[in-house]
Design an enzyme around this catalytic site. Structure first.
Site, PDB file in Angstrom:
ATOM      1  N   ASP B  91       0.866  -1.180   0.000  1.00 22.26           N
ATOM      2  CA  ASP B  91       0.000   0.000   0.000  1.00 22.26           C
ATOM      3  C   ASP B  91       0.906   1.235   0.000  1.00 22.26           C
ATOM      4  O   ASP B  91       2.128   1.124   0.096  1.00 22.26           O
ATOM      5  CB  ASP B  91      -0.958  -0.035   1.192  1.00 22.26           C
ATOM      6  CG  ASP B  91      -0.237   0.031   2.529  1.00 22.26           C
ATOM      7  OD1 ASP B  91       0.996   0.231   2.542  1.00 22.26           O
ATOM      8  OD2 ASP B  91      -0.896  -0.126   3.559  1.00 22.26           O
ATOM      9  N   ASP B 308      -7.721  -7.602   0.586  1.00 19.88           N
ATOM     10  CA  ASP B 308      -6.802  -7.850   1.705  1.00 19.88           C
ATOM     11  C   ASP B 308      -7.510  -7.429   2.972  1.00 19.88           C
ATOM     12  O   ASP B 308      -8.399  -6.571   2.936  1.00 19.88           O
ATOM     13  CB  ASP B 308      -5.525  -7.021   1.583  1.00 19.88           C
ATOM     14  CG  ASP B 308      -5.780  -5.569   1.974  1.00 19.88           C
ATOM     15  OD1 ASP B 308      -6.364  -4.828   1.165  1.00 19.88           O
ATOM     16  OD2 ASP B 308      -5.439  -5.182   3.113  1.00 19.88           O
ATOM     17  N   CYS B 346     -11.633 -28.943   7.570  1.00 19.83           N
ATOM     18  CA  CYS B 346     -10.431 -28.215   7.149  1.00 19.83           C
ATOM     19  C   CYS B 346      -9.242 -29.164   7.101  1.00 19.83           C
ATOM     20  O   CYS B 346      -9.093 -30.038   7.957  1.00 19.83           O
ATOM     21  CB  CYS B 346     -10.161 -27.078   8.140  1.00 19.83           C
ATOM     22  SG  CYS B 346      -8.649 -26.157   7.797  1.00 19.83           S
ATOM     23  N   CYS B 348      -6.022 -28.088   6.998  1.00 19.49           N
ATOM     24  CA  CYS B 348      -4.790 -27.344   7.285  1.00 19.49           C
ATOM     25  C   CYS B 348      -3.945 -28.118   8.289  1.00 19.49           C
ATOM     26  O   CYS B 348      -4.428 -29.023   8.965  1.00 19.49           O
ATOM     27  CB  CYS B 348      -5.114 -25.939   7.798  1.00 19.49           C
ATOM     28  SG  CYS B 348      -5.459 -25.817   9.565  1.00 19.49           S
ATOM     29  N   CYS B 351      -5.612 -28.290  11.829  1.00 21.63           N
ATOM     30  CA  CYS B 351      -6.785 -29.163  11.991  1.00 21.63           C
ATOM     31  C   CYS B 351      -6.414 -30.627  11.798  1.00 21.63           C
ATOM     32  O   CYS B 351      -7.068 -31.509  12.341  1.00 21.63           O
ATOM     33  CB  CYS B 351      -7.886 -28.752  11.017  1.00 21.63           C
ATOM     34  SG  CYS B 351      -8.594 -27.141  11.456  1.00 21.63           S
ATOM     35  N   HIS B 377      -4.403 -21.534  10.738  1.00 22.92           N
ATOM     36  CA  HIS B 377      -5.760 -22.005  10.428  1.00 22.92           C
ATOM     37  C   HIS B 377      -6.610 -20.920   9.768  1.00 22.92           C
ATOM     38  O   HIS B 377      -7.254 -21.166   8.743  1.00 22.92           O
ATOM     39  CB  HIS B 377      -6.491 -22.530  11.662  1.00 22.92           C
ATOM     40  CG  HIS B 377      -7.942 -22.758  11.348  1.00 22.92           C
ATOM     41  ND1 HIS B 377      -8.363 -23.872  10.658  1.00 22.92           N
ATOM     42  CD2 HIS B 377      -9.043 -21.972  11.530  1.00 22.92           C
ATOM     43  CE1 HIS B 377      -9.676 -23.766  10.450  1.00 22.92           C
ATOM     44  NE2 HIS B 377     -10.102 -22.634  10.964  1.00 22.92           N
TER      45      HIS B 377
END
Lengths: 393, 393
Positions: B91, B308, B346, B348, B351, B377
């Site tokens: 930014d 974002d 999930c 990930c 998890c 996560h």
């Protein structure tokens, strides 16, 4: 027997061995990273596995206070709770309790102390400390001892040593009577299938764990091991007596306690060396709470098999990093433009990827990733150091 | 042209595209994790790669203050500094500066502000903000704009929009004059060999980077892209005018700014929808600073390509976790004995390995690993959400 200790090679006093635990093998001499509250601060378990950590140390005192032993026991024990399928050793809580010098009261029965978290009152004795460690279910657990302060006069040393011996006998008695209550003695989650050979008629339980329906635990490796702790301060005669009488009680391994409590390092070494003469050669020997990278090499060469210390992880959090070129304080401005890796000789994930300039930035900016990366590096440095020691034996 | 935007599929207003940047491809609609100070708080870059993050957002304001733009430029730019070989967007610093409401003064020339770190005085203008972003060397950089506060009256909105347009023209002018100064325009470290096709006569430099000796940068993808920002508050006519006049200046992509500043969500959606009508279909469209998992799906379906937000990472640090079964506040006592994974749907690394009980313990114990695992996560949840959106287009 619950722990097979296989000496593979010796070189003078040093020994290279394999410790066969219910949760996998441990190559010794070994440095055990400290995972106080069921976590090596900041480092995910996957990464500890990648670093080839074979055994972690957990602190009974901290886990007893939070989340509580019952909680962990109900969840299947510490291995399952923290998702760590490899070996774990827990201390008895004694050392932490004795560090709370203003918050504790010692009697023959045990120690009354106040929690450092909320001031609540608690009681630890040989029986409750062993009970707690059975509930946590570490592969190796420790007798409840009194860590004598330094300096101490001879009468104080003897009294303290005698009480530690009485506590050792009580620890062993309680362990013998209750060791079958270890959480994984009856429930082997599928999770551990690769390290546990289940016996009896397995049956699927609701949560996917297999419940062992009979008590025929024929496999000796499926029990916890209990280590005794030699005390006696800096007095060689008392150390000898403590060793001999602890051996008479009989344990799966022997620890040298009461060192690294403020005495000069030369004295530590002297006491370690003299105590080792009185310990059986065929059992693992654990030197508690040491040390610097130089010291752990030295002690391994004296014949110590196991060591633990908060130094690599705690120093990491303060930006103090161990490298093959000496210690580095990453907070120093001199590293702010330094593109080189932290340690050019290190192959850890941090040295392979990041520059000193980046690590310095993370530390200066108080970024959590600083602690994560610094800890990974320092642990690697300690583990690599012990790998070199093992190869040299 | 420095950025190839390849629309592969459309479904009503939504588009599925590939953004070809100098540091790899980005599949859109994309959610960009925020890596404020050259780190996604607590998560090592290896793990971000494993999660398949293709683009990160960096904050110019934070990097400008610490470690400083010159420092990062000298070290080869932000990619190399933080060892992130994939795409980055920065930014302009404008939004952060405007958030320092008590510490800033806005004039036509730019903004004088005080650092939130040490109170030191600084100045950001279209020229210095673009200069800083060239020094950082992100693949996509943003024009310096004024983010108008909410609510604001029509005169204030117009004046602010007009200044943003003048600043947009100055941003573009400065970019055109200085874009060749991006750190990786002339030095391509070996590190980036897999994503950079070097031109000219390469020559090994001291630090292992190849220095391009001529200026013949024939490959258009080797330059930064500059995005303009549409303002105009919640006024549809001003939004239309801002869009048209920003397009007249001409940018590689267009952002919708000045939203998510306190207005009701229905109004945000209305303004996004009306603004999108006036943006070119063949350029990427970036909605700044949003949103919840539901919102990012909604905006992607309206035709937004990039978003974002600090929400997934910041919420993670406060123990607020997004799951397929709704939001979970992991600090609650009800999870202390819960053996199930955080989100059964999930996949990930968190998890797959840890229980809610363990995550609750880490949070309650203030353990750093709590932040690390929670962030992994939540990011996965956002990235998976966008993967599903892309597949649905």
């Amino acid at each position: 027997m619950s722990l097979r200790f296989e000496i593979r090679k010796t070189n003078n006093a040093a020994r290279r061995s394999t410790l066969h635990t219910p949760h996998g093998e441990v190559e010794t001499p070994v440095f055990m990273p400290v995972g106080t509250a069921a976590t090596v601060k900041g480092v995910p378990q996957d990464l500890l596995e990648q670093l080839d950590v074979q055994i972690l140390l957990g602190n009974t005192y901290h886990l007893y206070l939070r989340p509580g032993i019952d909680q962990i026991r109900k969840l299947g024990g510490l291995h399952r709770f923290m998702s760590w399928p490899r070996a774990i050793l827990t201390d008895s809580g004694g050392f932490q309790v004795f560090s709370l010098s203003d918050l504790r009261k010692v009697t023959e029965e045990g120690v009354t102390f106040r929690s450092h978290l909320d001031g609540s009152s608690h009681f630890l004795s040989p029986e409750t400390a062993i009970g707690a460690q059975i509930g946590l279910g570490a592969d190796i657990i420790m007798a409840f001892d009194e860590c004598t302060e330094f300096p101490a006069d001879r009468k104080r040393l003897r009294d303290s040593m005698e009480m530690t011996l009485r506590w050792a006998a009580r620890s062993k008695k309680h362990f013998q009577e209750h060791k079958s209550e270890v959480p994984w003695a009856r429930i082997y989650p599928d999770y551990y299938d690769d390290v546990c050979v289940c016996v009896g008629d397995g049956q699927a339980s609701k949560n996917g764990a297999r419940v062992i329906e009979n008590d025929d635990l024929r496999l000796p490796a499926k029990a916890q091991a209990l280590f005794g702790i030699v005390q006696g301060g800096m007095d060689h005669a008392l150390r000898k007596e403590s060793a001999e009488r602890t051996i008479d009680i009989g344990f799966d391994g022997y620890a040298v306690g009461g060192l690294s409590v403020g005495e000069p390092r030369a004295l530590t070494r002297e006491v370690v060396e003299s105590t080792l003469q009185h310990l059986p050669k065929d059992k693992p020997r654990y030197l508690m709470g040491v040390g610097t990278p130089e010291e752990i090499v030295e002690y391994a060469n004296l014949g110590i098999d196991m060591m633990d210390c908060v130094l690599p992880t705690r120093a990491a959090r303060h930006g103090l990093l161990f490298t093959s070129e000496g210690k580095i304080s990453i907070k120093q401005a001199r590293y702010s433009g330094d593109q080189s890796p932290l340690d050019p000789s290190c192959s850890c994930p941090v040295c392979r990827r990041y520059s000193r300039a980046y690590l310095r930035h993370l530390y200066s900016s108080n970024e959590v990733l600083s602690q994560v990366l610094n800890t990974i590096h320092n642990l690697t440095y300690y583990l690599d150091t012990m790998r070199r020691v093992r190869h040299s034996i």
